[in-house]
Write a protein that holds these residues in place. Sequence first.
Motif, short mmCIF file in Angstrom:
data_model
loop_
_atom_site.label_atom_id
_atom_site.label_comp_id
_atom_site.label_asym_id
_atom_site.label_seq_id
_atom_site.Cartn_x
_atom_site.Cartn_y
_atom_site.Cartn_z
N TYR A 23 0.84 -1.21 0.00
CA TYR A 23 0.00 0.00 0.00
C TYR A 23 0.87 1.26 0.00
CZ TYR A 23 -3.41 3.48 1.41
OH TYR A 23 -4.18 4.60 1.47
N ALA A 24 1.91 1.26 0.82
CA ALA A 24 2.80 2.43 0.88
C ALA A 24 3.50 2.65 -0.46
CB ALA A 24 3.82 2.25 2.00
N LEU A 25 3.93 1.57 -1.09
CA LEU A 25 4.58 1.72 -2.40
C LEU A 25 3.60 2.26 -3.45
CD1 LEU A 25 6.77 -1.50 -2.63
CD2 LEU A 25 7.57 0.86 -2.55
N ALA A 26 2.36 1.80 -3.40
CA ALA A 26 1.38 2.25 -4.39
C ALA A 26 1.00 3.71 -4.18
CB ALA A 26 0.13 1.37 -4.32
N VAL A 27 0.98 4.18 -2.95
CA VAL A 27 0.52 5.53 -2.66
C VAL A 27 1.65 6.55 -2.76
CG1 VAL A 27 -0.43 7.02 -0.85
CG2 VAL A 27 -1.42 4.78 -1.27
N PHE A 28 2.82 6.23 -2.23
CA PHE A 28 3.86 7.25 -2.07
C PHE A 28 4.91 7.26 -3.17
CE2 PHE A 28 2.53 6.42 2.39
CZ PHE A 28 1.90 7.63 2.57
N VAL A 29 5.02 6.23 -3.98
CA VAL A 29 6.06 6.18 -5.01
C VAL A 29 5.44 6.50 -6.37
CG1 VAL A 29 7.75 4.71 -6.18
CG2 VAL A 29 7.40 4.48 -3.72
N GLU A 30 5.98 7.51 -7.02
CA GLU A 30 5.52 7.90 -8.35
C GLU A 30 6.49 7.37 -9.40
OE1 GLU A 30 2.80 9.58 -9.33
OE2 GLU A 30 2.11 9.58 -7.25
N PRO A 31 5.98 6.71 -10.44
CA PRO A 31 6.88 6.20 -11.48
C PRO A 31 7.42 7.35 -12.33
CG PRO A 31 4.60 5.77 -12.07
CD PRO A 31 4.59 6.34 -10.69
N ARG A 32 8.64 7.17 -12.82
CA ARG A 32 9.23 8.17 -13.69
C ARG A 32 8.77 7.91 -15.13
NH1 ARG A 32 15.31 7.31 -13.15
NH2 ARG A 32 14.59 5.21 -12.76
N GLU A 33 8.39 8.98 -15.81
CA GLU A 33 8.01 8.85 -17.21
C GLU A 33 9.25 9.04 -18.07
OE1 GLU A 33 4.80 11.30 -18.44
OE2 GLU A 33 3.55 10.75 -16.74
N ARG A 34 9.40 8.17 -19.05
CA ARG A 34 10.53 8.30 -19.97
C ARG A 34 10.15 7.67 -21.30
NH1 ARG A 34 14.52 3.54 -17.95
NH2 ARG A 34 12.91 2.28 -17.00
N ASP A 35 10.84 8.10 -22.33
CA ASP A 35 10.59 7.57 -23.66
C ASP A 35 11.29 6.23 -23.82
OD1 ASP A 35 9.17 9.83 -24.34
OD2 ASP A 35 10.93 10.86 -25.14
N ILE A 36 10.64 5.34 -24.55
CA ILE A 36 11.27 4.06 -24.84
C ILE A 36 11.36 3.90 -26.35
CG2 ILE A 36 10.45 2.96 -22.74
CD1 ILE A 36 8.39 1.51 -24.46
N THR A 37 12.35 3.17 -26.78
CA THR A 37 12.56 2.89 -28.20
C THR A 37 12.65 1.39 -28.38
OG1 THR A 37 13.80 4.95 -28.41
CG2 THR A 37 14.05 3.33 -30.17
N VAL A 38 11.83 0.88 -29.30
CA VAL A 38 11.85 -0.54 -29.61
C VAL A 38 12.28 -0.69 -31.05
CG1 VAL A 38 10.49 -2.66 -29.76
CG2 VAL A 38 10.00 -0.99 -27.97
N ARG A 39 13.39 -1.37 -31.27
CA ARG A 39 13.89 -1.56 -32.62
C ARG A 39 13.26 -2.81 -33.23
NH1 ARG A 39 18.89 1.18 -33.93
NH2 ARG A 39 19.45 2.49 -32.17
N LEU A 40 12.69 -2.65 -34.42
CA LEU A 40 12.10 -3.77 -35.13
C LEU A 40 12.98 -4.12 -36.32
CD1 LEU A 40 8.37 -2.64 -35.23
CD2 LEU A 40 9.40 -4.33 -33.73
N PRO A 41 13.19 -5.40 -36.57
CA PRO A 41 13.97 -5.77 -37.75
C PRO A 41 13.21 -5.39 -39.02
CG PRO A 41 13.49 -7.70 -36.38
CD PRO A 41 12.81 -6.53 -35.77
#
Length: 60
Positions: A23-41
């Motif tokens: 519960y404490a992790l869900a309420v008090f920790v905010e995830p960091r937003e970042r861009d992701i790159t997925v390389r496709l063949p």
Amino acid sequence: MPTLFRFLLMCAGIAGIVYGTLYALAVFVEPRERDITVRLPSERVNPPAPVKPTPALATP
């Protein structure tokens, strides 16, 4: 019977600690937003054209 009661009390205490931690992790920790790159063949994006078989030459 006191041993069973003590065991169940310990299990409930451990479950409460785990629940409180989640519960404490869900309420008090905010995830960091970042861009992701997925390389496709390139074969997956643009599949190669199928090779057409050439007809066999007939001999006279």
